[in-house]
Each structure stands twice: as C-alpha cells, then as structure tokens.
Scaffold this motif. Structure first.
Motif, short mmCIF file in Angstrom:
data_model
loop_
_atom_site.label_atom_id
_atom_site.label_comp_id
_atom_site.label_asym_id
_atom_site.label_seq_id
_atom_site.Cartn_x
_atom_site.Cartn_y
_atom_site.Cartn_z
N ARG A 116 0.81 -1.22 0.00
CA ARG A 116 0.00 0.00 0.00
C ARG A 116 0.84 1.27 0.00
N TYR A 117 2.09 1.18 0.48
CA TYR A 117 2.88 2.39 0.69
C TYR A 117 4.23 2.28 0.01
N THR A 118 4.77 3.46 -0.39
CA THR A 118 6.09 3.54 -1.00
C THR A 118 6.94 4.48 -0.17
N PRO A 119 7.87 3.97 0.62
CA PRO A 119 8.65 4.82 1.53
C PRO A 119 9.40 5.94 0.81
N GLY A 120 9.87 5.68 -0.40
CA GLY A 120 10.60 6.71 -1.14
C GLY A 120 9.73 7.85 -1.60
N GLN A 121 8.41 7.65 -1.60
CA GLN A 121 7.45 8.71 -1.96
C GLN A 121 6.41 8.78 -0.84
N ALA A 122 6.88 9.18 0.31
CA ALA A 122 6.07 9.09 1.52
C ALA A 122 4.86 10.01 1.47
N THR A 123 3.73 9.48 1.88
CA THR A 123 2.51 10.26 2.03
C THR A 123 2.55 11.00 3.37
N PRO A 124 1.68 11.98 3.57
CA PRO A 124 1.62 12.65 4.88
C PRO A 124 1.41 11.67 6.02
N TYR A 125 0.56 10.64 5.79
CA TYR A 125 0.35 9.64 6.84
C TYR A 125 1.65 8.93 7.18
N MET A 126 2.43 8.54 6.15
CA MET A 126 3.68 7.83 6.40
C MET A 126 4.68 8.71 7.13
N ARG A 127 4.75 9.99 6.75
CA ARG A 127 5.67 10.90 7.44
C ARG A 127 5.27 11.08 8.90
N GLU A 128 3.97 11.17 9.13
CA GLU A 128 3.49 11.28 10.51
C GLU A 128 3.80 10.01 11.29
N ARG A 129 3.57 8.87 10.67
CA ARG A 129 3.85 7.59 11.32
C ARG A 129 5.35 7.45 11.60
N ALA A 130 6.20 7.84 10.65
CA ALA A 130 7.65 7.74 10.84
C ALA A 130 8.10 8.64 11.98
N SER A 131 7.52 9.83 12.08
CA SER A 131 7.88 10.75 13.17
C SER A 131 7.47 10.15 14.51
N TRP A 132 6.30 9.50 14.54
CA TRP A 132 5.87 8.84 15.78
C TRP A 132 6.85 7.73 16.17
N ILE A 133 7.32 6.96 15.18
CA ILE A 133 8.27 5.88 15.45
C ILE A 133 9.57 6.45 16.01
N ILE A 134 10.05 7.56 15.44
CA ILE A 134 11.26 8.20 15.95
C ILE A 134 11.07 8.66 17.39
N ASP A 135 9.92 9.27 17.67
CA ASP A 135 9.64 9.73 19.04
C ASP A 135 9.59 8.55 20.02
N GLN A 136 8.97 7.46 19.59
CA GLN A 136 8.89 6.28 20.44
C GLN A 136 10.27 5.71 20.73
N GLN A 137 11.16 5.73 19.75
CA GLN A 137 12.52 5.22 19.95
C GLN A 137 13.25 6.06 21.01
N ARG A 138 13.06 7.37 20.96
CA ARG A 138 13.69 8.24 21.97
C ARG A 138 13.16 7.92 23.35
N MET A 139 11.84 7.72 23.45
CA MET A 139 11.23 7.41 24.75
C MET A 139 11.74 6.09 25.31
N LEU A 140 12.05 5.14 24.42
CA LEU A 140 12.56 3.84 24.87
C LEU A 140 14.03 3.88 25.22
N GLY A 141 14.72 4.96 24.83
CA GLY A 141 16.13 5.08 25.17
C GLY A 141 17.08 4.76 24.03
N GLY A 142 16.55 4.71 22.81
CA GLY A 142 17.40 4.44 21.65
C GLY A 142 17.78 2.97 21.53
N THR A 143 18.82 2.72 20.74
CA THR A 143 19.20 1.33 20.45
C THR A 143 19.69 0.58 21.68
#
Length: 236
Positions: free
Chosen positions: A201-228
């Motif tokens: 359904r999605y193409t990361p190289g041509q990200a939709t607004p939903y995908m960009r919002e979802r990716a930003s949420w994933i980045i925020d969640q990673q920070r909250m978990l303490g990174g790698t």
C-alpha cells in the motif's frame, strides 16, 4: 465388541504416530534455524507462484551484526514494543484488542514479530482456525528454540517490503532509497517500518503525509525507549 475395541485401538495408535511425526517434523523445520538461514519462505513461494514473469526475487541476507540497529529498533517500535518481554504472544495487546472490539470498534491485529515470522516462513496467506492454530504452534517452537535476536534477524531478512519480490531490509533499502542498508539514516528506517505490515500500500521513497506522521511517531517512540540501547537485553 472385540472388533470395536480393535478399531479404537487402531485409531489411537495411528493418531499417536501421526502426532509424533508432526512433532518431529516441526522440530526439524524450526531447530536448524538457530544456525542455518532459511532458504525461502511460504510468502516468497506464494508471491512467485502468483506473480509469474513479473516476479523477481530481490533479497540479500544480513547477519545480526550487519543489521543497522536503528532499523531493527524502528521495526520493533512500530510492530511489537513488548518483543523483548513476551514469550511469543503479547497478552496485553490481545486483551486491549478484544476490549476495543467489545466497545464496538474494529478488531485490530495483535500479532507479535514472532507470530509474523511463523506465519511468513511456514504458512499460507488467508484466515482460518487451522492456520491460526499452526501459527500458534510454530510461534511456541520459535520462542523455545531460538534466541530473541535470531528471531529478529530472520524477520528483518524475510519481511516483504515492496512489490514483485522485495524481501528483507537490504533489498528494501536499495529498492526504495537506492542505497545499502548500512547507509540508511534513522528517518528512512522509520519510513520503512511505517509500511509494515502492508508494504503493497505504501512507498517509503514517496512518503505520504500519513507515512511521514507515522515515521515521526516511530522516531519519538525510539527516543522514549532510550534508543538502540533498549535492544541490549536481546543482544547475543
């Protein structure tokens, strides 16, 4: 009466032998994965069978040490944040999904990464109680016989990440961003994770607004978990 007892005894013996055979076959299908990479998966076979001449498998295996950990963390954050803690089944997510269904909401999935590995490796697509039962069985075996990091390694290499044969992180990075996986930046990894589990359904190289919002949420969640560093408990 004697004939009936003989028939019951025959059914019991046959059922027992079939059960032992299935157990041994299952162990032979799962245990070697601790050391040997799977040759293929049922999803790949099905896509090849249905895709015909348009199907071209693009897959390059990356060992655990070769996988960029920010990409691994992005996938875990997106798909299964309790992966280091559960034993194959996220009972909390299952309970929440059922509660939401009872409130009149749509029944959402609560599959763990281990369940997805079991499903992708061994089972056909579609929905049935037989398939769900086999998925649960192979999930138990994967968790019992493989360390957590190995289950994640397999997932990152067999996950479908695009149309017509794009499987695994390395192929996904090259297909969507024209670069190798080790050159992905964290935001690109988050975009790839955002496409799961619906890569068609999605193409990361041509990200939709939903995908960009979802990716930003994933980045925020990673920070909250303490990174790698959050992956440390499952490191080999």
């Amino acid at each position: 009466m004697r004939r009936k007892r003989s028939w019951v005894r025959w059914v019991f013996i046959l059922s027992f032998r079939l059960g032992v055979f299935f157990l041994l076959l299952s162990l032979l299908m799962v245990a070697p994965l601790r050391w040997v990479n799977p040759v293929t998966s049922m999803v790949i076979v099905e896509r090849w069978f249905n895709g015909g001449d348009d199907f071209e498998l693009r897959q390059e295996w990356l060992d655990w040490d070769e996988l960029p950990k920010h990409a691994v963390l992005a996938v875990v954050t997106s798909e299964d944040q309790r992966f280091p803690e559960h034993q194959g089944f996220d009972l909390v997510s299952i309970r929440d999904a059922l509660a939401e269904r009872e409130r009149g909401g749509q029944l959402r999935g609560a599959s763990t990464l281990t369940q997805q590995v079991a499903r992708n490796l061994y089972l056909w697509t579609g929905r049935s109680w037989v398939r769900k039962g086999l998925e649960a069985w192979f999930t138990v075996l994967l968790e019992a016989l493989l360390p957590k990091h190995r289950i994640l390694e397999i997932y990152m290499n067999i996950a479908e990440w695009g149309p017509n044969g794009v499987f695994g992180l390395e192929a996904a990075a090259q297909h969507h961003f024209n670069r190798s996986a080790d050159r992905l930046i964290p935001y690109q990894s988050a975009l790839l994770a955002a496409t799961l589990p619906s890569p068609a359904r999605y193409t990361p190289g041509q990200a939709t607004p939903y995908m960009r919002e979802r990716a930003s949420w994933i980045i925020d969640q990673q920070r909250m978990l303490g990174g790698t560093a959050w992956l440390a408990p499952i490191e080999p």
